[in-house]
Design a protein around this motif. Structure first.
Motif, PDB file in Angstrom:
ATOM      1  N   UNK A  30       1.046  -1.212  -0.011  1.00  0.00           N
ATOM      2  CA  UNK A  30      -0.049  -0.122  -0.126  1.00  0.00           C
ATOM      3  C   UNK A  30       0.914   1.228   0.004  1.00  0.00           C
ATOM      4  N   UNK A  31       0.490   2.436   0.500  1.00  0.00           N
ATOM      5  CA  UNK A  31       1.244   3.728   0.529  1.00  0.00           C
ATOM      6  C   UNK A  31       2.525   3.523   1.515  1.00  0.00           C
ATOM      7  N   UNK A  32       1.998   2.921   2.574  1.00  0.00           N
ATOM      8  CA  UNK A  32       2.815   2.942   3.697  1.00  0.00           C
ATOM      9  C   UNK A  32       3.021   1.545   4.643  1.00  0.00           C
ATOM     10  N   UNK A  73      -0.233   0.629   9.594  1.00  0.00           N
ATOM     11  CA  UNK A  73      -0.603  -0.678   9.528  1.00  0.00           C
ATOM     12  C   UNK A  73      -1.788  -0.801   9.012  1.00  0.00           C
ATOM     13  N   UNK A  74      -2.575   0.240   9.648  1.00  0.00           N
ATOM     14  CA  UNK A  74      -4.250   0.116   9.323  1.00  0.00           C
ATOM     15  C   UNK A  74      -4.444   0.296   7.784  1.00  0.00           C
ATOM     16  N   UNK A  75      -3.607   0.635   6.939  1.00  0.00           N
ATOM     17  CA  UNK A  75      -3.868   0.358   5.373  1.00  0.00           C
ATOM     18  C   UNK A  75      -4.127  -0.772   4.971  1.00  0.00           C
ATOM     19  N   UNK A  76      -3.693  -1.732   5.615  1.00  0.00           N
ATOM     20  CA  UNK A  76      -3.791  -3.211   5.358  1.00  0.00           C
ATOM     21  C   UNK A  76      -5.364  -3.592   5.704  1.00  0.00           C
ATOM     22  N   UNK A 136       2.306 -15.291   6.533  1.00  0.00           N
ATOM     23  CA  UNK A 136       1.998 -14.026   6.033  1.00  0.00           C
ATOM     24  C   UNK A 136       2.700 -12.956   7.295  1.00  0.00           C
ATOM     25  N   UNK A 137       2.964 -11.994   6.409  1.00  0.00           N
ATOM     26  CA  UNK A 137       3.722 -10.691   7.290  1.00  0.00           C
ATOM     27  C   UNK A 137       3.008  -9.426   7.010  1.00  0.00           C
ATOM     28  N   UNK A 138       2.675  -8.513   8.018  1.00  0.00           N
ATOM     29  CA  UNK A 138       2.030  -7.366   7.782  1.00  0.00           C
ATOM     30  C   UNK A 138       3.197  -6.511   8.131  1.00  0.00           C
ATOM     31  N   UNK A 139       3.439  -5.518   7.219  1.00  0.00           N
ATOM     32  CA  UNK A 139       4.808  -4.817   7.357  1.00  0.00           C
ATOM     33  C   UNK A 139       4.002  -3.198   7.135  1.00  0.00           C
ATOM     34  N   UNK A 140       4.624  -2.357   8.224  1.00  0.00           N
ATOM     35  CA  UNK A 140       4.512  -1.102   8.005  1.00  0.00           C
ATOM     36  C   UNK A 140       5.648  -0.164   8.477  1.00  0.00           C
ATOM     37  N   UNK A 164      -3.895  10.383  13.880  1.00  0.00           N
ATOM     38  CA  UNK A 164      -4.966   9.746  14.797  1.00  0.00           C
ATOM     39  C   UNK A 164      -6.301  10.189  14.042  1.00  0.00           C
ATOM     40  N   UNK A 165      -6.385  11.633  13.607  1.00  0.00           N
ATOM     41  CA  UNK A 165      -7.648  12.202  12.951  1.00  0.00           C
ATOM     42  C   UNK A 165      -7.735  12.421  11.494  1.00  0.00           C
ATOM     43  N   UNK A 166      -6.828  11.446  10.977  1.00  0.00           N
ATOM     44  CA  UNK A 166      -7.055  11.297   9.541  1.00  0.00           C
ATOM     45  C   UNK A 166      -6.296  12.408   8.836  1.00  0.00           C
TER      46      UNK A 166
END
Length: 405
Positions: free
Chosen positions: A148-150, A263-266, A246-250, A321-323
């Motif tokens: 994703x982006x990050x 990490x929430x982009x995933x 599987x590995x979630x990377x940020x 946190x507020x986007x």
């Protein structure tokens, strides 16, 4: 190009024109990341790496076939694979920064690039702008990444193995690598080759690439490297043939807490859902320009060049946190509000790339200008070559023409 090749550049900002080429092929499959990777430094031939990213993504990924830090990460002529490399390299001449490499192995603990290097074949490589996949012959293992982006999803398909392992290489000693064995988590930061414009400035802060890697299973063993080159080799319980991990990377340039937001982009998605979303985003952006006529090779040439045009400048801003967009100032000003872009030499890009973005991707063009304004406010100068700080190379004020445009 022949006279049969007709380009319709539809200047639209709201909707994609098309997501498929003639014959129903997704546009993302016409963009070929391997083009330009048969490199020859002496005559400036090639000098590209397969860049797997979202458009203008903050972090990109590439297969690594050469030692990190010397500028040429991947060469088509190479036969050894060293790992999947998170990169911010805009060119081999400028070099990389905040980088690290991950690798799947089996058997004995192998950390260094020389030890873990593995034979591979181009016949078992797959690359689109949204995905890379490779078969590691000596380990009978598949590795693949979808970013994703990050953040990114990494999926490893292991053979039947008593000691399936995963390597994290921070590439130098100016880093911090921590492992939570029970949670299956690797986290810390790397500073590999951050270059700052004025090293003596008293208000200069240490720019870091914070990272977190979350495995979907715990580690049974942990081997830490703590010398001049820090990193870790972690081991899982024995795997069955074709068992996947599987590995979630940020990563974040702000702090470790921000990596959790990135990490929430995933979301809660798996590898395939992240990949499909990446393909959708690429199809939408490539579809801003509709091409008719010409040969299949000419259409592949066009969309390959357009894909390269949508990689840089990269976003250096993140969402709080507020986007809201915020960024770590490369100029020692701390975390600042607003968008920020880097890793483009406007000496080169003002002629064609930036006018293209302003015409076809005006919302991104406006953001890039806002990032220039932030650079001016934080450093006193408009950017000419920022990666991420001023590289103090190239002359003039070419950025001014981009603002005027």
């Amino acid at each position: 190009m022949t006279g049969r090749f007709v380009l319709s550049a539809l200047v639209v900002a709201q909707a994609a024109v098309s997501v498929q080429a003639e014959g129903g092929t997704d546009l993302v499959d016409l963009a070929l990341p391997f083009v330009g990777t048969d490199n020859t430094r002496e005559v400036s031939h090639g000098n590209l790496y397969p860049c797997i990213s979202r458009p203008w993504g903050m972090h990109a990924w590439t297969p690594q076939t050469r030692s990190a830090g010397q500028g040429w990460l991947y060469d088509w002529k190479d036969q050894k694979f060293l790992g999947l490399h998170q990169t911010h390299q805009p060119s081999p001449w400028i070099g990389d920064y905040g980088q690290f490499t991950v690798m799947a192995t089996t058997g004995d603990v192998r950390f260094s690039e020389e030890e873990r290097a593995c034979w591979f074949s181009h016949k078992t490589e797959l690359a689109t702008p949204a995905q890379y996949k490779v078969y590691l012959a000596e380990y009978d293992t598949w590795m693949e990444v979808a970013p994703t982006d990050r953040a990114a999803m990494i999926r490893v398909t292991y053979p039947k193995a008593d000691s399936p392992r995963f390597v994290f290489d921070a590439l130098d000693g100016d880093a911090e690598v921590n492992v939570d064995r029970e949670l299956g988590r690797i986290f810390g930061y790397t500073t590999r080759r951050f270059v700052r414009w004025n090293e003596s400035a008293e208000n200069r802060t240490k720019f870091r690439n914070w990272f977190v890697i979350q495995s979907d299973r715990p580690f049974t063993e942990v081997h830490l490297e703590s010398g001049e080159r820090k990193g870790a080799v972690v081991t899982f319980a024995p795997t069955k043939k074709n068992e996947q991990v599987s590995f979630r990377v940020a990563s974040s340039f702000i702090d470790l807490g921000q990596t959790e937001r990135n990490l929430q982009e995933l979301s809660s998605g798996d590898f395939d859902s992240v990949l499909q979303e990446g393909r959708r985003v690429w199809n939408e952006n490539l579809g801003r320009i509709s091409v008719t006529g010409g040969s299949a090779d000419e259409r592949r040439m066009f969309y390959t060049c357009l894909y390269r045009s949508l990689l840089l400048p990269r976003k250096l801003h993140e969402l709080d946190a507020g986007g809201r967009p915020v960024h770590q100032s490369p100029y020692g000003k701390g975390v600042c509000p607003g968008v920020y872009y880097a890793d483009t030499g406007y000496w080169d890009a003002f002629r064609a790339l930036c006018p293209l973005l302003n015409l076809v991707y005006p919302e991104t063009g406006r953001d890039i200008i806002a990032g220039m304004d932030a650079c001016l406010a934080e450093s006193g100068w408009l950017p000419e070559w920022a990666s991420p700080d001023h590289r103090a190379c190239m002359i003039g004020q070419n950025a001014a023409s981009i603002v005027a445009d």
